[in-house]
Scaffold this active site. Sequence first.
Site, PDB file in Angstrom:
ATOM      1  N   ASP A 110       0.851  -1.281   0.295  1.00  0.00           N
ATOM      2  CA  ASP A 110       0.088   0.086  -0.080  1.00  0.00           C
ATOM      3  C   ASP A 110       0.908   1.131   0.036  1.00  0.00           C
ATOM      4  O   ASP A 110       0.524   2.288  -0.703  1.00  0.00           O
ATOM      5  CB  ASP A 110      -0.883   0.153   1.140  1.00  0.00           C
ATOM      6  N   GLU A 134      -6.508 -10.278  -4.899  1.00  0.00           N
ATOM      7  CA  GLU A 134      -6.349 -11.314  -4.023  1.00  0.00           C
ATOM      8  C   GLU A 134      -7.413 -12.303  -4.036  1.00  0.00           C
ATOM      9  O   GLU A 134      -7.738 -13.424  -3.215  1.00  0.00           O
ATOM     10  CB  GLU A 134      -6.115 -10.868  -2.583  1.00  0.00           C
TER      11      GLU A 134
HETATM   12  C1  BGC Z   1      -5.858  -5.814  -0.184  1.00  0.00           C
HETATM   13  C2  BGC Z   1      -4.273  -5.701  -0.172  1.00  0.00           C
HETATM   14  C3  BGC Z   1      -3.948  -4.600   0.647  1.00  0.00           C
HETATM   15  C4  BGC Z   1      -4.175  -5.030   2.213  1.00  0.00           C
HETATM   16  C5  BGC Z   1      -3.999  -4.010   3.267  1.00  0.00           C
HETATM   17  C6  BGC Z   1      -6.186  -6.145   1.443  1.00  0.00           C
HETATM   18  O1  BGC Z   1      -7.506  -6.189   1.486  1.00  0.00           O
HETATM   19  O2  BGC Z   1      -6.496  -7.058  -1.101  1.00  0.00           O
HETATM   20  O3  BGC Z   1      -4.126  -5.345  -1.327  1.00  0.00           O
HETATM   21  O4  BGC Z   1      -2.447  -4.580   0.822  1.00  0.00           O
HETATM   22  O5  BGC Z   1      -5.770  -5.203   2.219  1.00  0.00           O
HETATM   23  O6  BGC Z   1      -4.487  -2.817   2.876  1.00  0.00           O
END
Ligand code: BGC
Length: 730
Positions: free
Chosen positions: A325, A455
Amino acid sequence: MHNRKLILSLKDINSNKKGNIAAIFSLSNGYMGIQASDPITGANDVGTLVNGFFEYSPITYGEPAAFYPKNNQTIVSLPSLRKIRLLDENNHSFNFSELKNISLDLSNGQLTEVYEVSNQGGEKIEMTVASAIDQKKLAFYGIKFSFKPISYQGKLVVDKHYKIERKNNDGVGEVEDPRKTRLVKSISKHIISSDDFREVIKIETKESQQSVTIEGYSTSEKMLTKRALKTGFDITYIYKVSEGVKNKGVSIEQNSFDKIKEHSHKFWEDVWNQSEVTVSGNDEINLALHFNIFQLNQATGRDGKTNIAAKGLTGSGYEGHTFWDTEMYMLPYFIYTNPEFARNLLIYRYHTLTFARKRAKELGIKHGALFAWRSINGEETSAYYPASTAAYHINGDIAYAIGKYYEATDDDDFMEKYGFEILLETARFWREFGSWTEKGGKKQFEFLTVTGPDEYTAMVDNNYFTNRMAENNLKLAYTVGLRLAKSNQKVFDRLNSSESELREFHHIADNIYFPMNAQYQINAQDDSFFSKPVWPFNKTPKTKYPLLLHYHPLNIYRYQVNKQADTILADFLFPETITDSQLRREFEYYETITTHDSSLSRSIFSAVAARMGKVNHAYRYFTDTVRLDLTDLQGNTEDGLHLANLGGSWLDVVQGFAGMQVSSQGLLKIIPHLPAEWDSFQIRLAFKKRLLDIVIDKSQTQIVLLSGDPMEIVINQSQQTLTKIIKINN
Ligand code: BGC
């Protein structure tokens, strides 16, 4: 100068949930964070959070395997600095409270809350709380309570001793929502000294062996005081929170609430001066943008040893971990407004290289480094590898950010001391991790069994985003390395590199395979993506989102469904790799299968839509993005603000609506796309030691060079020399 909107109050947020208010109005300074929790009830309070102060706890695996991470890391909830106990003259507590108003002044960082507090008999007093965190001497926080009678006039007992008996993260147990935090039990808390005006406590973690000293000081009354309420009275407390056993630096008497406020004010003046983002014609958005930038600055570790947690210091969600992030969503803001902050965030990664080298070896890669997907100190801490360690793109993300930082600053010192080593070690990782295969008679380089940004798709071959990031990483190592080999051979020798190694990187980069979908003529998210059926969206009720809370991951993985921008993010980052017509097709396709269950999604769709000239479309995503926490759009703002999205809203204005890019020749480009809803907007950008002020309105774009030497700039495709001011019709 446009009018900034800098006062956020209760009426500006859509939810009165205590947890949301506590997170939204929290104060922090990159070192410590203090939520605006109710000082009387302490409801939802996660206490004081110190950036980088965490405890380990063992990860328990039902079925362990080799080289799984052994420990969780959890940011520690330190005792609250706001909690206060009020008693009437019969020693009955005033333990009901109602927040009447709260306002955060973004121009100086001062928070004011007004509560009506009552005892069991329903007698009431008014309590106004003014607080500020020091933005210069980061260990300090000041809070002033003002009490006034409403229906209770008698004596008031005010007790400001710490409540240190509470457990860490009380009330936030181990829950099924992976975005929340866990309990930490191995913390000890002792009172070191205590007198009428001062109390010093020490908190130690058993496993990570860290300690913090908190000193509380009452500037006029005793810590436990009894006074007649009469027309009312005030009490001010100053706190100093320092890591280590001894209190270091300025003593508490050398600071004061006024000085804390003054330091804070000065800091915010500089921030706004440097990073203006002001919209004219929509006050709600104007305010939301300022709020987002305020919280982004508050969250950022400034010492090169700490970073930005996914929730900043506004809540304990995601356990205080730093993810990609930072590099992909937040660093751009700092690179183009406050490069020094950006530099320190990248230096944090440098300091974690030892862990990253070890992690690469654990994965069978002998040369190179693999950064942690989620961590506080740099050591991988995720137990679920399909959506963590397999997200190898983290290496490319960090390398990308280094490239962008360097492009905007020409900071050779950084590159020689820190940057190149990271580029080199990550490039070495890709070289050994990838493999040569033959496709259609051509030798190509592939990256297998990886998870991209999305994800909801895991462990696939040739994720397009990952391959692009690896290509960029290898090319950066090559170009920067060649330059260094000429200018500073020593650095090059120290890292044991050679021109032939660099050429190998280049050769690999030139031969990376990128999956295409022939039917739609778009980049394929990965090799197998289009062989899967599309998720049954029309049979999925609204209540089943976010999918991750309702379906087994394997259930999700076998469909085409995106949690967040993936291929579209690659298109955003590498605009030169895609034609306009392919971008349109690609955007349309991926948009229909994206749930935006991650808060990292909408901002990217907005910025790309703006680039495509679909400004209304971009604006719809943007309005969700810019007020995401103020409206609690994701439903979990109480766990902390969504820091990446805050950065995303800046990306939308600057890289979306102002169309800012850096050309392959290193020139700043502006291609304005003013939303119909706005009269105009103003931004400020730092670029190669210049400060620019840009105003875009319905008829023209005006760029003023506020400081620095004349420069070449591209506006709407035409190259201009900026010496003082340029005005171009839109
Ligand atoms: C996202 C990731 C992110 C993480 C922390 C997750 O829900 O899919 O991309 O790095 O949250 O914000």
